[in-house]
Write a protein that holds these residues in place. Structure first.
Motif, PDB file in Angstrom:
ATOM      1  N   THR A  98       0.795  -1.086  -0.123  1.00 16.98           N
ATOM      2  CA  THR A  98      -0.136   0.005  -0.024  1.00 16.98           C
ATOM      3  C   THR A  98       0.796   1.291   0.066  1.00 16.98           C
ATOM      4  N   MET A  99       2.254   1.037   0.040  1.00 16.58           N
ATOM      5  CA  MET A  99       3.017   2.344  -0.090  1.00 16.58           C
ATOM      6  C   MET A  99       3.198   2.591  -1.195  1.00 16.58           C
ATOM      7  N   PRO A 100       2.952   4.112  -1.840  1.00 10.76           N
ATOM      8  CA  PRO A 100       3.203   4.514  -3.042  1.00 10.76           C
ATOM      9  C   PRO A 100       4.913   4.461  -3.595  1.00 10.76           C
ATOM     10  N   LYS A 101       5.281   4.204  -4.547  1.00  7.83           N
ATOM     11  CA  LYS A 101       6.688   4.013  -4.681  1.00  7.83           C
ATOM     12  C   LYS A 101       7.392   5.504  -4.478  1.00  7.83           C
ATOM     13  N   SER A 102       6.678   6.482  -4.968  1.00  6.63           N
ATOM     14  CA  SER A 102       7.229   8.074  -4.448  1.00  6.63           C
ATOM     15  C   SER A 102       7.654   8.037  -3.154  1.00  6.63           C
ATOM     16  N   LEU A 103       6.622   7.627  -2.368  1.00 11.32           N
ATOM     17  CA  LEU A 103       6.966   7.790  -0.941  1.00 11.32           C
ATOM     18  C   LEU A 103       8.153   6.825  -0.497  1.00 11.32           C
ATOM     19  N   MET A 104       8.028   5.581  -0.908  1.00 13.06           N
ATOM     20  CA  MET A 104       9.047   4.756  -0.495  1.00 13.06           C
ATOM     21  C   MET A 104      10.402   5.321  -0.866  1.00 13.06           C
ATOM     22  N   TYR A 105      10.783   5.928  -2.084  1.00 13.46           N
ATOM     23  CA  TYR A 105      11.932   6.491  -2.530  1.00 13.46           C
ATOM     24  C   TYR A 105      12.256   7.610  -1.632  1.00 13.46           C
ATOM     25  N   LYS A 106      11.347   8.452  -1.366  1.00 12.54           N
ATOM     26  CA  LYS A 106      11.533   9.652  -0.430  1.00 12.54           C
ATOM     27  C   LYS A 106      11.925   9.294   1.126  1.00 12.54           C
ATOM     28  N   TYR A 107      11.244   8.134   1.550  1.00 14.07           N
ATOM     29  CA  TYR A 107      11.622   7.535   2.903  1.00 14.07           C
ATOM     30  C   TYR A 107      13.290   7.145   2.826  1.00 14.07           C
ATOM     31  N   LEU A 108      13.711   6.587   1.727  1.00 11.85           N
ATOM     32  CA  LEU A 108      15.105   6.006   1.540  1.00 11.85           C
ATOM     33  C   LEU A 108      15.951   7.257   1.324  1.00 11.85           C
ATOM     34  N   ARG A 109      15.668   8.591   0.706  1.00 11.62           N
ATOM     35  CA  ARG A 109      16.360   9.775   0.641  1.00 11.62           C
ATOM     36  C   ARG A 109      16.562  10.341   1.824  1.00 11.62           C
ATOM     37  N   THR A 110      15.586  10.236   2.714  1.00  9.17           N
ATOM     38  CA  THR A 110      15.679  11.114   3.949  1.00  9.17           C
ATOM     39  C   THR A 110      15.767  10.107   5.250  1.00  9.17           C
ATOM     40  N   LYS A 111      16.262   8.938   4.941  1.00 10.73           N
ATOM     41  CA  LYS A 111      16.916   8.155   6.205  1.00 10.73           C
ATOM     42  C   LYS A 111      15.588   7.735   6.954  1.00 10.73           C
ATOM     43  N   TYR A 112      14.657   7.756   6.726  1.00 10.51           N
ATOM     44  CA  TYR A 112      13.356   7.142   7.333  1.00 10.51           C
ATOM     45  C   TYR A 112      13.294   5.606   7.270  1.00 10.51           C
ATOM     46  N   ILE A 113      13.981   4.967   6.250  1.00 10.13           N
ATOM     47  CA  ILE A 113      14.335   3.850   6.320  1.00 10.13           C
ATOM     48  C   ILE A 113      15.954   3.588   6.022  1.00 10.13           C
ATOM     49  N   LYS A 114      16.453   2.709   7.070  1.00 10.13           N
ATOM     50  CA  LYS A 114      17.889   2.587   7.124  1.00 10.13           C
ATOM     51  C   LYS A 114      18.357   1.133   7.000  1.00 10.13           C
ATOM     52  N   LEU A 115      19.510   0.771   6.506  1.00 16.25           N
ATOM     53  CA  LEU A 115      19.850  -0.727   6.490  1.00 16.25           C
ATOM     54  C   LEU A 115      21.074  -0.593   7.262  1.00 16.25           C
TER      55      LEU A 115
END
Length: 314
Positions: free
Chosen positions: A25-42
């Motif tokens: 249910t997560m839009p791809k644009s939001l997913m990439y934004k989360y990655l750019r802004t470090k809301y998703i980290k590895l």
């Protein structure tokens, strides 16, 4: 904050592919934004979408809880329980699919199909947990028509699926069929070459002896096991795998399958009271010529269905 640890089935794929499967249910644009802004980290660090995941990697999420909240309703639990298992290990299942069972659900058979029965079986056995295996679902590696029975392969994990698909694609498996045909083919053993074209509109195929534009080459090898002037039992080894290949090719040489309403002799079928083609994928041999990873133990092994029902009727 939430964390997910990458398991074996989820490893080996790009991060963005995993996230798309895990958070539908997560839009791809939001997913990439989360990655750019470090809301998703590895592993506690900023990461780019094309990174490949390894088993044991830890993803940390600072995102809305709504993306984690999914209803635990599994349609496969509506499927039947009946499975005839020829072989099973930690990687694969070999199943004897019965005539009348469809491999994958469609508009007419959406609640029960072989793939759904496999999911139910593995789920109830504890070998499949949709909550943990977010980006992998056990799957069938080959399919057999609804009105034909025989051995179907199911992969229980991602590596097994990847390897088995490669083996099938590269013809490192031998699939043997039993069939009952009108008359007795001559010679008793032959490898036939012809050319095949499918008509999508009528779901039938045409076989010709010489190469033509739009036709694909087929190779069908048969051996007469039980000869008879009226009805013979043959073993067929497919060297190519086209739609209706055995049915159409045997009919083309004058020996249609008993019970085949599409390519056969209807009066002949009525005499034996057969309404479905006498065809069964009864034997499977693994002949790997390249590394097989987790499936290496199968190399050189042969598996066979012991009871083919149509043989009792002839």
């Amino acid at each position: 904050m939430r964390q997910l640890t990458i398991n074996k089935n989820d490893a080996g794929q790009r991060l963005d592919k995993y996230l798309s499967k895990r958070f539908k249910t997560m839009p791809k644009s939001l997913m990439y934004k989360y990655l750019r802004t470090k809301y998703i980290k590895l592993n506690g660090k900023k990461v780019t979408p094309e990174v490949f995941l390894n088993e044991g990697d830890v993803l940390t999420f600072y995102i809305k809880d709504e993306f984690f909240e999914e209803k635990k309703h599994y349609d496969f639990l509506k499927a039947g329980k009946e499975l005839d298992i020829v072989y099973e290990d930690e990687n694969i299942l070999l199943l004897d699919k019965k005539v009348g069972v469809i491999c994958h659900q469609d508009n007419r058979y959406d609640a029960d199909a072989l793939n759904l029965r496999v999911l139910r079986y593995l789920y109830e056995k504890g070998d499949y947990d949709p909550e943990k295996d977010q980006s992998f679902t056990p799957a069938l590696c080959n399919r057999i028509d609804r009105n034909t029975g025989g051995i179907v392969i199911a992969a229980k994990n991602a590596e097994a699926l990847r390897v088995m698909n490669q083996k099938i694609r590269d013809n490192e498996l031998k699939k043997y069929y039993l069939c009952a045909v009108k008359g007795c083919p001559k010679p008793r053993h032959a490898t036939l070459t012809a050319y095949h074209r499918k008509d999508e509109r009528t779901n039938t195929v045409q076989i010709v002896d010489k190469e033509r534009e739009g036709f694909k080459k087929i190779i069908t090898e048969y051996t007469v096991l039980e000869p008879s002037p009226t009805l013979s039992v043959c073993e067929v080894l497919l060297h190519t795998g086209r739609t209706h290949q055995i049915r159409a090719h045997m009919a083309h040489i004058g020996h249609p399958l008993l019970g085949d309403e599409k390519y056969g002799d209807k009066k002949y079928n009525a005499r034996y009271h057969m309404k479905r083609q006498a065809l069964y994928s009864y034997k499977l041999q693994f002949c790997f010529t390249t590394p097989a990873g987790c499936l290496e133990n199968l190399n050189g092994q042969t598996f066979e269905v012991k009871k083919v029902k149509f043989l009792d009727k002839i």
